[in-house]
Design an enzyme around this catalytic site. Sequence first.
Site, short mmCIF file in Angstrom:
data_model
loop_
_atom_site.label_atom_id
_atom_site.label_comp_id
_atom_site.label_asym_id
_atom_site.label_seq_id
_atom_site.Cartn_x
_atom_site.Cartn_y
_atom_site.Cartn_z
CB CYS A 1 23.00 47.93 31.10
SG CYS A 1 22.15 48.88 32.36
CG ASP B 1 51.02 46.09 46.08
OD1 ASP B 1 51.38 45.09 46.72
OD2 ASP B 1 49.86 46.55 46.10
#
Lengths: 476, 245
Positions: free
Chosen positions: A234, A365
């Site tokens: 980060c 799905d």
Amino acid sequence: MKLKLFAAILAGKTVFWLSRLRGNKGTSLPGLVARKFYGDSLRVLAAQVRKEIIVVSGTNGKTTTCNMIVGMLMDAGYDTIANREGANMITGVTTSFILSADMGGNIDCDYAVLEVDEASMPKVLAEVTPSVVVLTNFFRDQLDRYWELDKIIRVIRDALSTLKRATLVLNADDPLVSQFSDNKLLPSVFYGLGKHQRCIKTNSQTREAKFCPYCGEQLIYDYFHYGQLGKYRCPNCYFERPDPFVEVLETVTTKKGMECRLIYDNKDVLLNIRARGLYNVYNAMAALSVGLRLGVDVDIVLESLGKYRTVTGRMESYVYHDKPAFLILVKNPTGFNEAIATLAAAEGAKDVFIAINDNEADGLDISWLWDVDFELLGEESSSYLCFICSGQRGEEIALRLKYAGIPPGKITIDRNIKTAIGNALSGRAGSTYLFTTYTALWPVHKIIKRLATEEIADDQCLSSVSGLAESVRRPR
Amino acid sequence: MINVCHLYPDLLNLYGDRGNIIAVKRRCQWRGIPVSVLEVSLNDDVDFMEQDFVFIGGGSDREQNLIAADLLKRKKELIKAIENGLVILAICGGYQLLGKYYLAGDGEKIPGLGIMDFYTRSGDKRLVGNVAVEIDIEGFKLKAAGFENHSGQTYLGNCKPLGKVLAGNGNNGKDGLEGARYKNVFCSYLHGPLLPKNARLTDYLINLAIKRRCMNIALDPLEADIEDQACLAMLGRLGFGKITN
């Protein structure tokens, strides 16, 4: 209590044998029934494990990692209980203990190795107290069930907060997993894959963790392995890929699997696995980390991993009239992408069979097929002679292939799984690759076993294949 | 040249919705129409007037909020292009963003772009499953199949639906309507993804995009054998045998 437990065990075992007689595998129902008779069945039985309980959770690699751990514990001479593949919810975990118990309600084992479905972690950890928890990775899986990854991570965090003493074995390369090391009570051990020859700089694959879990800044990657796995940091706060305790630095694909140069605790060893794909390197590293944490002799661990054979659907090898065939279970985009990378890397012309079902266990799905990079196959379509599409949604996978750039003439839809497999095996290419979703796996497995011979890997073949063996000192 | 614009592919990439981009791209390319795909993320420059087909999908809550703020800055430009006939396909979360507001479970009213007259309220149960809808394309009735997975329930105001629900829930599970349409903006809850196996709808969108550019190209007919088989496999399961009447 004794009487209730007795009734629960009797009922559970009876249900197991009855469902066996009817041809079912009986993995969840016995546990379900036993819990109706005595709600504390699991709690009471699990408390009898002599040494330790190991829990493995995460999206991909749970079953293989568990099997590897069980293998090494058995090789080290320990009695070990494990739940059966797929039965990884609380009923399945209960079933494994009910079936292992004697009628007096006693469990006789040193270790229990439990594969636990991510969403079942709170329930299982409320009744079972592990001393090691492995988290493999977090990818999108069966979205209609677990529609948001953030939620799953929150649920597991909450579940872990109930543990007082346990070691977390974490995948350093997955920012969604490594963030669990901020748990103040539980120590963490990391495993990871270093920079190797197949690393990629950018990644078009569906990536889950784009943002720092702490400050929300976009993560910067030095390299990727696949999905969001790689070396990240980060730019805004201290969060970054932690240094792994167990790290693989080089991998070489051999005829029967992979050879890896592995560093742990500043020691340099050679790890052989009889499976391909980076995901199996991760599984082996996770298992090895657990072995080290439990104090199993490292030679036994390495030897055990070296002879580990994949279970049904995790890249099983067959031979059909001298033609090699490989059966691979696919459950989500990341797993399918890795399987496709393996397929694309294999030499020669290939015939391909894909069976897609949309039952509950597959995920209702199937739109995730559009997140898989089949374009990789479309770009090299001359290497593939035929694609035979089957299963309840065979038409949909055929459609996906067409839009990935495979010439429609090479695509066949055959709902009859038997003739479809027969045609894929007897195609003109040098090898056949069969991919199936979860509920299609068993029928496919049955048919292929009848048609082709299962290949048993030769113990000796790995040591003679690559140059890596000479350059790395083998553990004594 | 068809300019395809994919909004926030790095943030809104749930449920294979990028298949919609793939469908438009391929069906243009197979006809010899060149396609360029522009991926636009937060703060990237884009001129909507230059675009021919814009796609926006759905994401999780955190991502939706980031996007709403970014889209708001582009609202004026977007409205101008929509009034000019820009073809947009918005799915699920992207659909909700175009409406007036989203009413969260705790009563908070999260404003949308307000481009179309509908609102969405958080429902107590997720609407999940296969869907069949009947879409009216300039008087021509077309059956389409897809998969829905949403907790938001959308209610249309002065706004046309995209179609009628034949099986499944659609916008809210109550009024039998699915999606919304305003000018050339098409909104739907259908994943699957929507366009690949509903090839006639895809071709209609491509046609509209071409017409807006006043290009006098009649779209070559394209075989859609596998597309129709995939659509019919689902329609058949839901009890409907034909795509067109």
